[in-house]
Design an enzyme around this catalytic site. Structure first.
Site, PDB file in Angstrom:
ATOM      1  N   ASN A  63       4.376  47.454   5.890  1.00 42.48           N
ATOM      2  CA  ASN A  63       4.322  47.771   7.310  1.00 42.48           C
ATOM      3  C   ASN A  63       3.824  49.200   7.496  1.00 42.48           C
ATOM      4  O   ASN A  63       2.800  49.558   6.909  1.00 42.48           O
ATOM      5  CB  ASN A  63       5.610  47.440   8.059  1.00 42.48           C
ATOM      6  CG  ASN A  63       6.874  48.080   7.558  1.00 42.48           C
ATOM      7  OD1 ASN A  63       7.473  47.622   6.584  1.00 42.48           O
ATOM      8  ND2 ASN A  63       7.333  49.137   8.218  1.00 42.48           N
ATOM      9  N   ASP A  64       4.465  50.001   8.285  1.00 42.24           N
ATOM     10  CA  ASP A  64       3.915  51.248   8.806  1.00 42.24           C
ATOM     11  C   ASP A  64       3.119  52.073   7.801  1.00 42.24           C
ATOM     12  O   ASP A  64       3.606  52.361   6.696  1.00 42.24           O
ATOM     13  CB  ASP A  64       5.041  52.152   9.303  1.00 42.24           C
ATOM     14  CG  ASP A  64       6.010  51.446  10.226  1.00 42.24           C
ATOM     15  OD1 ASP A  64       5.922  50.216  10.348  1.00 42.24           O
ATOM     16  OD2 ASP A  64       6.858  52.127  10.807  1.00 42.24           O
ATOM     17  N   PRO A  65       1.918  52.528   8.190  1.00 48.79           N
ATOM     18  CA  PRO A  65       1.242  53.564   7.397  1.00 48.79           C
ATOM     19  C   PRO A  65       1.974  54.886   7.586  1.00 48.79           C
ATOM     20  O   PRO A  65       2.186  55.337   8.712  1.00 48.79           O
ATOM     21  CB  PRO A  65      -0.165  53.614   8.003  1.00 48.79           C
ATOM     22  CG  PRO A  65       0.005  53.132   9.401  1.00 48.79           C
ATOM     23  CD  PRO A  65       1.143  52.152   9.384  1.00 48.79           C
ATOM     24  N   GLN A  80       5.018  51.735   4.099  1.00 50.04           N
ATOM     25  CA  GLN A  80       6.260  51.011   3.886  1.00 50.04           C
ATOM     26  C   GLN A  80       5.972  49.725   3.108  1.00 50.04           C
ATOM     27  O   GLN A  80       5.087  48.946   3.489  1.00 50.04           O
ATOM     28  CB  GLN A  80       6.917  50.685   5.222  1.00 50.04           C
ATOM     29  CG  GLN A  80       7.250  51.913   6.069  1.00 50.04           C
ATOM     30  CD  GLN A  80       8.571  52.546   5.687  1.00 50.04           C
ATOM     31  OE1 GLN A  80       9.622  52.129   6.147  1.00 50.04           O
ATOM     32  NE2 GLN A  80       8.536  53.570   4.869  1.00 50.04           N
ATOM     33  N   SER A 124       9.950  55.394   7.833  1.00 50.91           N
ATOM     34  CA  SER A 124       8.680  56.056   8.145  1.00 50.91           C
ATOM     35  C   SER A 124       8.813  57.556   8.382  1.00 50.91           C
ATOM     36  O   SER A 124       9.882  58.068   8.722  1.00 50.91           O
ATOM     37  CB  SER A 124       8.053  55.402   9.371  1.00 50.91           C
ATOM     38  OG  SER A 124       7.727  54.067   9.109  1.00 50.91           O
TER      39      SER A 124
END
Length: 583
Positions: A63-65, A80, A124
């Site tokens: 998921n999140d950069p 992530q 994050s």
């Protein structure tokens, strides 16, 4: 008829309001825990829907950069990652490096749960380059599993060896956490931003909420270790829920070049972006940052809330920007989740991609940002098809041959001789939810016959059009004799598989139609279509899973289903090669 239409509007409005809560993979909250699945390793990852040139690891969930940055000749992307399965869980900071943001070399995870201050998760964060070219990472640590989704604090990590351009080892000092919640919501307190420096202090913000008021709390530090919470927020807004993954950065009013995050003078506006946990969409405003009061004020032309501007009107979330000093530009990274079910994700062995990095800058109007894929992507272009002056009459469907339609880059400009055939903008549409007005119109109208439009592309289409994802424009005439341009990426016909999430994503395009011209560029890559309307004014990403239009059986068409004849002024389409290195 009117009563039936009103009922339809009511049903659609209800669906739009509820869809962020649906557990169908496309817009579900990704902090949902699947204890029986999160550590289920897949040894035979299904390849048919894997992207050819978008960033993704060989298998498992992403998921999140996190914390993209440039350091000593390399672009670094942290993200992530679940190393044990294809659903969210076991999250670590995976780490890859690149010379061009197209070819990627995987490294060992940079940050993993190992200390009391991140024992239950490393979530994050962002990277900041301190004086002397010394990077530091700020990230959210989970210190307890309750209250769900976890008790959150803010930590920092530093490289073990600054001389290593790959930054392969990171240290988490024992003086963490550096920010603990006091009066903040302990389970909604995360995602620290890249810090900026002014008036003798480093500043950062952290996303949160109080009741349903979305908040970005402001913190100050002289040494980057001891942080003090400001007496006021940088910005907040009632009835918007949790503000995840905030991003705050300056943009120049004098061209397309990016500026370093601490720049405050010389023709500067600021952008505040938040990811709304309630809607699973992102919103941004353009405004003014008062560096003395440490307050942010959106411009009067920026709507602050659910019906505000979006980077992307489709499957796009948890984005992060960074300043690229090597090419003096600001780069945007965004994550696209799957639109398939959790069971399908587990079966194929992977979930999530990072979208193509985009250069972002301020539109000359000052009212919005523009976005465009980084120029390095063009090095992957292969076979080219070029067409000019192709007439599309009502009902025409013309195939674009000579390229790999499942893995392509398509850039097309349409022209039309008159606006007279534009349909009237239906006053009934005002009953649709304002924040999703474009999406509602696209869902109701689709590619049905119109006046001036719909016209555009049929991407990832089967030969007999049992499946296709249209990317198109429709133009409407308003009561004051002006025009609204609707851009759609409609996945409702994308797959015969009824289990998929297939929304009619759409956004309006703020464009002067005096030249009677519209353009779109679509990046097509097996299970994703990223489309950039009118030079990046409106961008829409769709995740799609056709059953027939797969691989060599995918086709690409031009179409026009409006009464007004449309001309393809120019079309360039390229087969896209795979990067030499992809994790």
């Amino acid at each position: 008829m009117m009563r039936g239409l009103s009922k339809l509007f009511w049903l659609f409005a209800l669906t739009v309001c509820l869809f962020p809560l649906l557990n169908n993979g496309g817009v579900m909250a990704f902090h949902k825990v699947y204890m029986n699945l999160q550590s289920l390793t897949t040894t035979n990852a299904k390849q048919v829907y894997r992207t050819g040139y978008h960033f993704q690891p060989k298998q498992n969930w992403i998921n999140d950069p996190n914390a993209p940055m440039y350091y000593k000749g390399y672009y670094h992307l942290f993200y992530q990652y679940n190393p044990k399965g294809a659903v969210w869980g076991n999250i670590v900071w995976a780490h890859s490096v690149s010379k061009d943001m197209i070819n990627w070399i995987p490294l060992e995870p940079a940050i993993v749960p190992s200390k009391p201050f991140d024992k239950y998760g490393c979530w994050s964060g962002s990277a900041t380059i301190l004086p002397g070219n010394k990077p530091v990472i700020l990230y959210t640590g989970i210190v307890a599993p309750k209250p769900a989704p976890g008790y959150q604090v803010q930590n920092y990590a530093i490289p073990a060896n600054y001389s290593d351009p790959l930054l392969q080892e990171w240290i988490k000092p024992d003086d963490n956490p550096i920010v603990k919640p006091t009066s903040e919501n302990v389970s909604s307190f995360r995602d620290p931003t890249t810090a900026w420096f002014n008036n003798g202090h480093w500043k950062m913000i952290v996303g949160s909420k109080h009741n349903q008021r979305g908040i970005v709390y402001l913190y100050r530090s002289r040494d980057f270790i001891k942080w003090t919470k400001a007496k006021h927020t940088l910005h907040d807004k009632p009835n918007t829920g949790m503000w995840e993954c905030p991003d705050f950065f300056p943009v120049s009013t004098r061209g397309i070049n990016g500026v370093e995050t601490s720049v405050l003078k010389g023709g500067i506006k600021h952008v505040l972006k938040v990811s709304l946990d309630i809607t699973r969409f992102e919103y941004y405003t353009i405004g003014t940052y008062n560096s003395i009061k440490d307050k942010y004020y959106p411009d009067s032309t920026s709507v602050d809330g659910w019906d505000g501007l979006r980077y992307d009107y489709g499957n796009f979330y948890a984005s992060k920007t960074f300043f690229d000093p090597a090419q003096n530009r600001r780069i945007l990274w965004g994550w696209a989740n799957e639109s398939s079910t959790t069971a399908e994700d587990v079966a194929k062995g992977w979930a999530g991609i990072q979208l193509i990095p985009r250069m972002v800058w301020l539109d000359p109007s000052g009212k919005q940002l523009l976005q465009w894929p980084i120029h390095e992507l063009e090095t992957l272009r292969g076979n080219n098809v070029h067409q000019r002056n192709v007439k599309l009459n009502k009902g025409d469907i013309v195939e674009v041959k000579g390229i790999t339609a499942a893995q392509a880059d398509v850039d097309v400009t349409f022209t039309f001789s008159s606006l007279d055939e534009a349909e009237t903008f239906d006053p009934e549409w005002s009953k649709l939810p304002k924040e999703n007005l474009a999406m509602g119109i696209c869902a109701l109208k689709g590619t049905k016959q119109g006046g001036l439009g719909p016209f555009g592309l049929l991407t990832l289409a089967s030969k007999k059009l049992e499946e296709y994802t249209p990317v198109f424009f429709s133009i409407f005439k308003t009561v004051d004799n002006k025009h609204k341009v609707l851009m759609c990426s409609d996945a409702s016909t994308s797959s015969l598989n009824q289990n998929e999430y297939k929304p009619s994503f759409a956004g309006f395009v703020d464009v002067d139609l005096a030249q009677k011209k519209l353009s779109v560029r679509s990046l097509i890559d097996h299970s994703v279509v990223e489309s950039f309307g009118q030079g990046g004014k409106t961008v829409i990403t769709s995740r799609i899973y056709p059953t027939l239009a797969v691989g060599d059986n995918a086709h690409l068409y031009l179409f026009n289903n409006g009464t007004e004849t449309v001309t393809v002024e120019t079309l360039d389409a390229w087969s896209m090669k795979k990067p030499l290195l992809m994790n």
